[in-house]
Scaffold this motif. Structure first.
Motif, PDB file in Angstrom:
ATOM      1  N   THR A 226     -68.972  35.078  88.490  1.00 16.01           N
ATOM      2  CA  THR A 226     -69.167  34.183  87.354  1.00 16.01           C
ATOM      3  C   THR A 226     -68.450  34.722  86.127  1.00 16.01           C
ATOM      4  OG1 THR A 226     -70.827  32.949  86.083  1.00 16.01           O
ATOM      5  CG2 THR A 226     -71.320  35.255  86.549  1.00 16.01           C
ATOM      6  N   LEU A 227     -68.166  33.827  85.202  1.00 16.25           N
ATOM      7  CA  LEU A 227     -67.499  34.189  83.955  1.00 16.25           C
ATOM      8  C   LEU A 227     -68.399  33.792  82.799  1.00 16.25           C
ATOM      9  CD1 LEU A 227     -65.040  35.236  82.402  1.00 16.25           C
ATOM     10  CD2 LEU A 227     -64.000  32.973  82.632  1.00 16.25           C
ATOM     11  N   PHE A 228     -68.887  34.808  82.069  1.00 14.61           N
ATOM     12  CA  PHE A 228     -69.778  34.593  80.931  1.00 14.61           C
ATOM     13  C   PHE A 228     -68.984  34.492  79.631  1.00 14.61           C
ATOM     14  CE2 PHE A 228     -72.714  37.097  83.717  1.00 14.61           C
ATOM     15  CZ  PHE A 228     -73.783  36.202  83.770  1.00 14.61           C
TER      16      PHE A 228
ATOM     17  N   GLY B 152     -72.580  42.471  75.010  1.00 12.01           N
ATOM     18  CA  GLY B 152     -72.161  41.468  74.034  1.00 12.01           C
ATOM     19  C   GLY B 152     -70.691  41.118  74.055  1.00 12.01           C
ATOM     20  N   GLN B 153     -70.050  41.226  75.203  1.00 17.62           N
ATOM     21  CA  GLN B 153     -68.644  40.859  75.352  1.00 17.62           C
ATOM     22  C   GLN B 153     -68.507  39.897  76.532  1.00 17.62           C
ATOM     23  OE1 GLN B 153     -66.255  44.382  75.788  1.00 17.62           O
ATOM     24  NE2 GLN B 153     -66.772  45.175  73.777  1.00 17.62           N
ATOM     25  N   SER B 154     -67.673  38.874  76.360  1.00 13.97           N
ATOM     26  CA  SER B 154     -67.427  37.963  77.475  1.00 13.97           C
ATOM     27  C   SER B 154     -66.985  38.773  78.687  1.00 13.97           C
ATOM     28  CB  SER B 154     -66.346  36.947  77.109  1.00 13.97           C
ATOM     29  OG  SER B 154     -66.819  36.067  76.115  1.00 13.97           O
ATOM     30  N   ALA B 155     -67.459  38.374  79.855  1.00 16.19           N
ATOM     31  CA  ALA B 155     -67.222  39.225  81.019  1.00 16.19           C
ATOM     32  C   ALA B 155     -67.201  38.431  82.313  1.00 16.19           C
ATOM     33  CB  ALA B 155     -68.302  40.302  81.100  1.00 16.19           C
ATOM     34  N   PHE B 156     -66.410  38.939  83.242  1.00 19.14           N
ATOM     35  CA  PHE B 156     -66.423  38.493  84.628  1.00 19.14           C
ATOM     36  C   PHE B 156     -67.474  39.329  85.334  1.00 19.14           C
ATOM     37  CE2 PHE B 156     -64.427  39.290  88.953  1.00 19.14           C
ATOM     38  CZ  PHE B 156     -64.830  38.075  89.497  1.00 19.14           C
ATOM     39  N   ALA B 157     -68.398  38.678  86.041  1.00 20.25           N
ATOM     40  CA  ALA B 157     -69.501  39.390  86.669  1.00 20.25           C
ATOM     41  C   ALA B 157     -69.510  39.153  88.170  1.00 20.25           C
ATOM     42  CB  ALA B 157     -70.830  38.942  86.063  1.00 20.25           C
ATOM     43  N   GLU B 158     -69.840  40.208  88.904  1.00 21.11           N
ATOM     44  CA  GLU B 158     -69.999  40.133  90.353  1.00 21.11           C
ATOM     45  C   GLU B 158     -71.319  40.794  90.732  1.00 21.11           C
ATOM     46  OE1 GLU B 158     -65.901  40.115  92.584  1.00 21.11           O
ATOM     47  OE2 GLU B 158     -65.883  41.815  91.192  1.00 21.11           O
ATOM     48  N   GLY B 159     -71.543  40.968  92.035  1.00 24.40           N
ATOM     49  CA  GLY B 159     -72.832  41.478  92.495  1.00 24.40           C
ATOM     50  C   GLY B 159     -73.885  40.409  92.255  1.00 24.40           C
ATOM     51  N   ILE B 160     -75.017  40.794  91.668  1.00 25.30           N
ATOM     52  CA  ILE B 160     -76.026  39.800  91.285  1.00 25.30           C
ATOM     53  C   ILE B 160     -75.812  39.361  89.833  1.00 25.30           C
ATOM     54  CG2 ILE B 160     -77.728  40.652  92.935  1.00 25.30           C
ATOM     55  CD1 ILE B 160     -79.149  42.067  90.596  1.00 25.30           C
ATOM     56  N   GLY B 161     -74.674  39.814  89.292  1.00 31.23           N
ATOM     57  CA  GLY B 161     -74.340  39.497  87.911  1.00 31.23           C
ATOM     58  C   GLY B 161     -74.285  40.716  87.022  1.00 31.23           C
TER      59      GLY B 161
ATOM     60  N   ILE C 132     -61.196  37.992  78.172  1.00 34.10           N
ATOM     61  CA  ILE C 132     -61.045  37.313  76.886  1.00 34.10           C
ATOM     62  C   ILE C 132     -60.611  35.870  77.134  1.00 34.10           C
ATOM     63  CG2 ILE C 132     -60.010  37.398  74.579  1.00 34.10           C
ATOM     64  CD1 ILE C 132     -59.412  40.335  75.040  1.00 34.10           C
ATOM     65  N   PRO C 133     -61.546  35.004  77.549  1.00 30.34           N
ATOM     66  CA  PRO C 133     -61.174  33.593  77.736  1.00 30.34           C
ATOM     67  C   PRO C 133     -60.932  32.911  76.393  1.00 30.34           C
ATOM     68  CG  PRO C 133     -63.529  33.882  78.047  1.00 30.34           C
ATOM     69  CD  PRO C 133     -62.949  35.254  77.875  1.00 30.34           C
ATOM     70  N   ILE C 134     -60.293  31.758  76.430  1.00 31.81           N
ATOM     71  CA  ILE C 134     -60.050  30.991  75.203  1.00 31.81           C
ATOM     72  C   ILE C 134     -61.389  30.606  74.582  1.00 31.81           C
ATOM     73  CG2 ILE C 134     -59.053  28.871  74.252  1.00 31.81           C
ATOM     74  CD1 ILE C 134     -57.048  28.931  76.574  1.00 31.81           C
ATOM     75  N   GLU C 135     -61.492  30.762  73.265  1.00 34.69           N
ATOM     76  CA  GLU C 135     -62.721  30.399  72.562  1.00 34.69           C
ATOM     77  C   GLU C 135     -62.658  28.924  72.165  1.00 34.69           C
ATOM     78  OE1 GLU C 135     -62.741  33.317  69.443  1.00 34.69           O
ATOM     79  OE2 GLU C 135     -63.986  34.700  70.611  1.00 34.69           O
TER      80      GLU C 135
END
Length: 302
Positions: free
Chosen positions: A30-32, A159-168, A175-178
């Motif tokens: 997921t991408l937060f 507190g930084q946008s992040a790509f998450a794996e595992g259970i998150g 740094i996705p577009i804001e």
């Protein structure tokens, strides 16, 4: 000293279920990204060891509220640390520090909406009290504590946008577009465990590299199930999709439509039917909680 701390919302720009562990937890990709919108916590340190939540939420026992649990968890860790220090220094005197707090929450984020309100509240409590009590725990140490309460809490602590794996919990800064978002809430609470246990949930989405995922149209594996089970969500997505790319966030009931400018987002909200309730928020790759912490740290030395 009374301090006001934000507990910002998050959205999942994409969310895929790639497998399931033997313990029942699901493997995710997921991408937060954070929003410049969320709850607010008013925190006042106490001269004793009481943790008091002054604004309990309806239907949630105070002792089971993530705010209270996070505060007590940090309190337990710092008291244990202080006891160890006293033992090492062979001091018999009691600790003269008092790790207590009064906490109030101004609630804006809907419960069960998929915006991470409970996790964000818990993360803000851990970071804020670490600062106010001068515990000096690192972000990593706080994230480890937070993970025992919920898989989403570490990303809120960093507190930084992040790509998450595992259970998150396995995080990689991104740094996705804001963009600007119209967040719509249908007024229903969707229980996460109910959706994870749905027999129609696809649990074998192909695991892909971050580069591949970023170059692929974003989707959410939970959206088909929630659209089928909850007409209110389906209706919102169908209406918003006529004006902008729109999809479910997380496993809750909130839907977001993305826009390049605030004015475009507001134009759509202004013409929305009466049954569509929402707000406008800007995506943020650094959370408002981290910006607030930086402000308070600067004020300590000026």
């Amino acid at each position: 000293m009374i301090q006001i701390w934000p507990a910002p919302a998050k959205i999942n720009l994409f969310l895929y279920v790639t497998g399931q562990y033997a313990n029942g937890y699901h493997q995710l990709q997921t991408l937060f990204q954070f929003l410049d919108y969320g709850d607010e916590l008013i925190i006042t340190p106490r001269c004793d060891q009481q943790i008091r939540l002054l604004t309990p939420l309806a239907g949630i026992d105070q002792e089971h509220n993530l705010i209270t649990r996070a505060a007590r968890l940090l309190q337990k860790q710092i008291l244990k640390q202080d006891q160890l220090k006293r033992t090492q220094l062979q001091k018999k005197s009691s600790n003269n520090k008092n790790y207590g707090a009064d906490i109030s929450v101004i609630k804006y984020l809907p419960i069960g909406g998929g915006l991470g309100g409970g996790s964000s509240n818990a993360a803000t409590v851990l970071v804020a009290l670490n600062h106010l009590w001068q515990c000096n725990f690192t972000d990593k140490e706080l994230a480890i504590l937070g993970l025992t309460l919920g898989a989403d809490i570490p990303v809120f602590i960093y507190g930084q946008s992040a790509f998450a794996e595992g259970i998150g919990e396995k995080l990689q800064s991104v740094i996705p577009i804001e963009k600007w978002y119209l967040i719509a809430h249908p007024g229903i609470n969707i229980i996460t465990s109910l959706i994870f246990s749905d027999s129609k949930l696809v649990k074998n989405t192909l695991t892909r590299s971050l580069a591949t995922l970023l170059a692929t149209p974003f989707t959410n594996d939970f959206e088909p199930i929630i659209r089928e089970r909850f007409y209110e969500v389906k209706r919102i997505i169908s209406w918003l999709s006529k004006y902008a790319p729109s999809r479910l966030t997380g496993t809750g009931s909130c839907v977001f439509a993305e826009f390049d400018t605030e004015s475009l987002a507001r134009e759509v909200l202004n013409i929305a039917p009466e049954w569509l309730h929402g707000f406008i928020a800007k995506g943020s790759n650094i959370s408002s909680m981290r910006r607030t912490l930086s402000k308070y740290l600067v004020s300590m030395y000026t």
